[in-house]
Motif scaffolding. Structure first.
Motif, PDB file in Angstrom:
ATOM      1  N   ASN A   1      -6.269  -3.588  -0.555  1.00  0.00           N
ATOM      2  CA  ASN A   1      -6.304  -2.282  -1.234  1.00  0.00           C
ATOM      3  C   ASN A   1      -7.636  -1.560  -1.046  1.00  0.00           C
ATOM      4  O   ASN A   1      -7.735  -0.379  -1.348  1.00  0.00           O
ATOM      5  CB  ASN A   1      -6.007  -2.451  -2.739  1.00  0.00           C
ATOM      6  CG  ASN A   1      -7.081  -3.229  -3.464  1.00  0.00           C
ATOM      7  OD1 ASN A   1      -7.742  -4.082  -2.882  1.00  0.00           O
ATOM      8  ND2 ASN A   1      -7.266  -2.945  -4.735  1.00  0.00           N
ATOM      9  N   LYS A   2      -8.662  -2.298  -0.535  1.00  0.00           N
ATOM     10  CA  LYS A   2      -9.977  -1.660  -0.366  1.00  0.00           C
ATOM     11  C   LYS A   2     -10.239  -1.246   1.079  1.00  0.00           C
ATOM     12  O   LYS A   2     -11.326  -0.766   1.396  1.00  0.00           O
ATOM     13  CB  LYS A   2     -11.079  -2.619  -0.830  1.00  0.00           C
ATOM     14  CG  LYS A   2     -10.908  -3.063  -2.278  1.00  0.00           C
ATOM     15  CD  LYS A   2     -11.961  -4.072  -2.708  1.00  0.00           C
ATOM     16  CE  LYS A   2     -11.536  -4.804  -3.953  1.00  0.00           C
ATOM     17  NZ  LYS A   2     -10.742  -6.010  -3.703  1.00  0.00           N
TER      18      LYS A   2
ATOM     19  N   ASP B   1      -8.317   7.965  -5.976  1.00  0.00           N
ATOM     20  CA  ASP B   1      -8.547   6.615  -6.523  1.00  0.00           C
ATOM     21  C   ASP B   1      -7.890   5.613  -5.572  1.00  0.00           C
ATOM     22  O   ASP B   1      -7.118   5.992  -4.692  1.00  0.00           O
ATOM     23  CB  ASP B   1      -7.859   6.460  -7.895  1.00  0.00           C
ATOM     24  CG  ASP B   1      -8.429   7.423  -8.932  1.00  0.00           C
ATOM     25  OD1 ASP B   1      -9.472   8.034  -8.656  1.00  0.00           O
ATOM     26  OD2 ASP B   1      -7.794   7.555 -10.000  1.00  0.00           O
ATOM     27  N   LEU B   2      -8.164   4.332  -5.805  1.00  0.00           N
ATOM     28  CA  LEU B   2      -7.432   3.326  -5.035  1.00  0.00           C
ATOM     29  C   LEU B   2      -5.939   3.516  -5.268  1.00  0.00           C
ATOM     30  O   LEU B   2      -5.502   3.739  -6.412  1.00  0.00           O
ATOM     31  CB  LEU B   2      -7.831   1.917  -5.496  1.00  0.00           C
ATOM     32  CG  LEU B   2      -9.213   1.416  -5.077  1.00  0.00           C
ATOM     33  CD1 LEU B   2      -9.513   0.095  -5.765  1.00  0.00           C
ATOM     34  CD2 LEU B   2      -9.306   1.259  -3.564  1.00  0.00           C
ATOM     35  N   ASP B   3      -5.143   3.429  -4.210  1.00  0.00           N
ATOM     36  CA  ASP B   3      -3.686   3.555  -4.387  1.00  0.00           C
ATOM     37  C   ASP B   3      -3.130   2.367  -5.184  1.00  0.00           C
ATOM     38  O   ASP B   3      -2.214   2.523  -5.983  1.00  0.00           O
ATOM     39  CB  ASP B   3      -3.000   3.639  -3.023  1.00  0.00           C
ATOM     40  CG  ASP B   3      -3.341   4.944  -2.293  1.00  0.00           C
ATOM     41  OD1 ASP B   3      -3.610   5.946  -2.976  1.00  0.00           O
ATOM     42  OD2 ASP B   3      -3.360   4.944  -1.046  1.00  0.00           O
TER      43      ASP B   3
ATOM     44  N   GLN C   1       0.815  -1.212   0.000  1.00  0.00           N
ATOM     45  CA  GLN C   1       0.000   0.000   0.000  1.00  0.00           C
ATOM     46  C   GLN C   1       0.850   1.263   0.000  1.00  0.00           C
ATOM     47  O   GLN C   1       0.489   2.263  -0.620  1.00  0.00           O
ATOM     48  CB  GLN C   1      -0.962  -0.034   1.189  1.00  0.00           C
ATOM     49  CG  GLN C   1      -2.034  -1.105   1.056  1.00  0.00           C
ATOM     50  CD  GLN C   1      -2.859  -1.003  -0.220  1.00  0.00           C
ATOM     51  OE1 GLN C   1      -3.076  -1.989  -0.909  1.00  0.00           O
ATOM     52  NE2 GLN C   1      -3.293   0.199  -0.550  1.00  0.00           N
TER      53      GLN C   1
ATOM     54  N   GLU D   1      -7.615  -7.991  -1.142  1.00  0.00           N
ATOM     55  CA  GLU D   1      -8.644  -7.182  -0.470  1.00  0.00           C
ATOM     56  C   GLU D   1      -8.044  -6.023   0.318  1.00  0.00           C
ATOM     57  O   GLU D   1      -8.754  -5.090   0.683  1.00  0.00           O
ATOM     58  CB  GLU D   1      -9.474  -8.067   0.474  1.00  0.00           C
ATOM     59  CG  GLU D   1     -10.257  -9.147  -0.256  1.00  0.00           C
ATOM     60  CD  GLU D   1     -11.218  -8.564  -1.282  1.00  0.00           C
ATOM     61  OE1 GLU D   1     -12.101  -7.788  -0.908  1.00  0.00           O
ATOM     62  OE2 GLU D   1     -11.060  -8.880  -2.494  1.00  0.00           O
TER      63      GLU D   1
ATOM     64  N   MET E   1      -6.990   3.714   2.036  1.00  0.00           N
ATOM     65  CA  MET E   1      -6.120   3.174   0.992  1.00  0.00           C
ATOM     66  C   MET E   1      -6.350   3.925  -0.331  1.00  0.00           C
ATOM     67  O   MET E   1      -6.078   3.418  -1.406  1.00  0.00           O
ATOM     68  CB  MET E   1      -6.353   1.672   0.815  1.00  0.00           C
ATOM     69  CG  MET E   1      -6.024   0.849   2.050  1.00  0.00           C
ATOM     70  SD  MET E   1      -4.316   1.051   2.623  1.00  0.00           S
ATOM     71  CE  MET E   1      -4.359   0.033   4.111  1.00  0.00           C
ATOM     72  N   ARG E   2      -6.892   5.152  -0.205  1.00  0.00           N
ATOM     73  CA  ARG E   2      -7.039   6.035  -1.366  1.00  0.00           C
ATOM     74  C   ARG E   2      -6.362   7.348  -1.013  1.00  0.00           C
ATOM     75  O   ARG E   2      -6.932   8.422  -1.193  1.00  0.00           O
ATOM     76  CB  ARG E   2      -8.531   6.315  -1.640  1.00  0.00           C
ATOM     77  CG  ARG E   2      -9.347   5.109  -2.027  1.00  0.00           C
ATOM     78  CD  ARG E   2     -10.832   5.453  -2.049  1.00  0.00           C
ATOM     79  NE  ARG E   2     -11.626   4.297  -2.441  1.00  0.00           N
ATOM     80  CZ  ARG E   2     -11.993   4.014  -3.683  1.00  0.00           C
ATOM     81  NH1 ARG E   2     -11.652   4.824  -4.666  1.00  0.00           N
ATOM     82  NH2 ARG E   2     -12.695   2.940  -3.953  1.00  0.00           N
TER      83      ARG E   2
ATOM     84  N   ASP F   1      -4.469  -0.693  -7.718  1.00  0.00           N
ATOM     85  CA  ASP F   1      -5.685  -1.005  -8.481  1.00  0.00           C
ATOM     86  C   ASP F   1      -5.992  -2.490  -8.570  1.00  0.00           C
ATOM     87  O   ASP F   1      -7.137  -2.903  -8.391  1.00  0.00           O
ATOM     88  CB  ASP F   1      -5.550  -0.421  -9.894  1.00  0.00           C
ATOM     89  CG  ASP F   1      -5.441   1.094  -9.842  1.00  0.00           C
ATOM     90  OD1 ASP F   1      -6.459   1.742  -9.580  1.00  0.00           O
ATOM     91  OD2 ASP F   1      -4.329   1.620 -10.017  1.00  0.00           O
TER      92      ASP F   1
END
Ligand code: HC1
Ligand code: SF4
Length: 570
Positions: free
Chosen positions: A361-362, A372-374, A325, A359, A366-367, A376
């Motif tokens: 990243n969600k 956006d998601l760091d 992350q 999981e 973590m944005r 993807d």
């Protein structure tokens, strides 16, 4: 010791050994399917049946102890016939669509059927069916399950999570979970059930389609990071020899596949050490204000486990994000700034030895870089191997290449994150430097290394005093440690926990080899890479130091906190 005869070979073995273990110790192959040493010895599949002189029935070699003077025959006509019928019975309840299966070519049932020359199924039955949660990071295909119980036993005995249950009885029994969706259970997504499944009944959620699409889209900049433990495992699935495999060769293949930037999670591991080492020192300087011990936070399965099972220890978790992350956050901020690439047009792809990372990243915060998601998309090592195979590259035509700059530079301390004890070893190297202003020998903390499930040590840092540490891997061991800490029977300052036995090297996303545990051998390769590294201290990673100087400020500073820690409002 007792002496037995197996297929005409005289063997002397420990008296408490089974026929199967004595035969294997003597390099005599008896096939098996449900058997996992010390984990699943239930003689359910009866593939390992053998004949014993003087007995009128066949016995399972995995559950029959050797006896003095025993004469064993592992491959008589009678044995072959029984073994064949047993495999045919298993196939009769199995969806034999091998060409459409992720384990095609690496399935223990398929191999057995091939070895026995089985071309038809004499007792066809409708395969069992069942539904599965499509959002889960791994998939259960009931039609491929042969009820061998390996997943159940690994989850019960090694991880002590008890997620899997047997439903129904007799010929219609199925293995499953008691809820409609996996996230309603305590499953940590460690994936040990997956790596211990002999067929394609359990496998990772396949996320390769998104990556293929991004590679074909000229508008998307594809940025890939490769986790420490992947570099010592990817070649296993490509059928390469040790001399053909190297990290640089892997980078060369990734570039040939068209990834725009090939970076290294090890860079972010070094960054993690600067943040986590500083956090440890900060907590140690104000001991009363903190909960002890401080726990590592880079394994998402462990973090989920602690939050679910021991929530009173939440504040003891380090607040640092995992290297995966951190990498994403730095890529979509610092690297976006320096390269001029719009972070919204980047796809950050991780290659991880792990299913739980799919999981991570969600999770919350973590944005942190651009909204956006760091990170993807997360692929396991097995998915990477499939992508590489689909590319049909000729390995001999691929040049070895270094990782790209600047997020591709790392030290020996970064690469050992993938082995149990590695995060601790790397953190102690830098904590010592931060306190003493000079380096300890890079091997000064080597007692934390190795495959043992629960290791402890006390080190003396001259200007500070003693620091008590523990390293555990495997959730069963984590549970034992947490019980001991909760009851005051064990006390430490800093504890590394990895959910998979042996750490990420034995992760749930790594290549699978017939009932073989590979964490130790892969871990040794990681320690070797560290030994040979020109720089072995995270605090000497020049690219990380530049990142602090030009962008982040200092460890634990406001910007570092916003991007690299989970406590956003610090
Ligand atoms: Fe791991 Fe980690 S070591 S958690 O096992 O801290 O997955 O390899 O990438 O993030 O660096 C995994 C491995 C990995 C992270 C690092
Ligand atoms: Fe994933 Fe590593 Fe944790 Fe296993 S030990 S769950 S591979 S991060």
């Amino acid at each position: 010791m007792v002496t037995v005869e197996i297929d005409g070979h005289i063997i002397t073995a420990e008296a408490d050994m089974t026929i199967l273990s004595a035969a294997r110790a003597a390099a005599i192959h008896i096939p098996s399917l449900c058997y996992l040493e010390n984990i699943n010895e239930i003689a359910a599949c009866r593939v390992c049946v053998v004949e014993i002189e003087g007995l009128d029935h066949l016995v399972p070699a995995c559950a029959t102890k050797i006896q003095e003077g025993m004469r064993v025959f592992t491959n008589t006509m009678r044995v072959q016939k029984a073994r064949r019928i047993n495999v045919e019975l298993l196939l009769s309840q199995h969806d034999c669509q091998c060409a459409l299966c992720l384990r095609n070519g690496n399935c223990e049932l398929q191999n057995l059927a091939g070895d026995l020359g089985i071309l038809t199924i004499p007792f066809p039955v409708e395969p069992r069916t069942g539904s599965w949660d499509s959002l889960a990071p791994f998939v259960k295909e009931t039609e491929k399950c042969i009820q061998c119980m390996r997943c159940v036993q690994v989850c019960d005995k090694i991880q002590e999570m008890h997620i899997w249950q047997v439903f129904g009885s007799g010929g219609r029994s199925t293995i499953g979970i008691p809820t409609a969706v996996l996230s309603d259970t305590d499953c940590t997504y460690c994936g040990q059930c997956v790596t211990h499944c002999p067929t394609g009944a359990l496998h990772e959620r396949d996320d390769t389609a998104a990556v293929r699409r991004a590679l074909a889209d000229p508008e998307t900049t594809t940025i890939i990071q490769v986790a420490p433990a992947v570099r010592v495992a990817w070649a296993e699935g490509m059928g390469l020899s040790e001399t053909e495999m190297s990290t640089e060769k892997m980078v060369g293949i990734l570039k040939a596949m068209g990834f725009d930037y090939v970076f290294d999670t090890n860079f972010a591991a070094d960054l993690t050490i600067l943040e986590e080492g500083s956090e440890l020192l900060e907590r140690l300087q104000d001991k009363e204000s903190h909960q002890w011990p401080m726990f590592t936070s880079c394994c998402p399965a462990w973090v989920k486990f602690l939050k679910q099972q021991y929530p009173l220890f939440n504040d003891a978790l380090s607040t640092v994000k995992s290297p995966q992350q951190m990498f994403g956050a730095v890529t979509k901020s610092y690297f976006s700034d320096t390269s001029g690439i719009d972070p919204h047009k980047m796809m950050v792809i991780s290659i991880m030895p792990c299913i739980a990372k799919k999981e991570e990243n969600k999770l919350e915060n973590m944005r942190s870089a651009c909204g956006d998601l760091d990170v993807d998309v997360i692929l396991t090592t097995r998915e990477l191997i499939r992508l590489m195979k689909a590319q049909h590259v000729n390995i001999n035509q691929i040049d070895s290449q270094p990782f790209d700059s600047p997020l591709g530079s790392s030290t020996g301390a970064g690469v050992i994150f993938g082995a149990s004890g590695g995060v601790m070893d790397a953190a102690l190297r830098s904590a010592y430097y931060l306190i003493e202003g000079k380096n300890a020998d890079a091997d000064a903390f080597n007692v934390v290394r190795g495959i043992k499930g629960w290791k402890e040590a006390t080190f003396t840092i001259p200007s500070f005093g003693q620091i008590r540490v523990a390293v555990v891997s495997g959730l069963g061991n984590a549970k034992a440690l947490m019980e001991a800490v909760s009851k005051g029977e064990a006390a430490y300052d800093f504890v590394e926990v990895m959910a998979c036995p042996g750490g990420c090297a034995g992760g749930g996303g790594q290549p699978i080899h017939e009932a073989m545990e590979c964490a130790e051998a892969r871990g040794e390769q990681l320690w070797l890479i560290d030994q040979r590294a020109a720089i072995r201290y995270s605090h000497e990673n020049e690219a990380v130091l530049t990142l602090y100087r030009d962008f982040l400020g200092k460890p634990l500073g406001a910007k570092a906190h916003a991007l690299l820690h989970t406590d956003e409002n610090w």
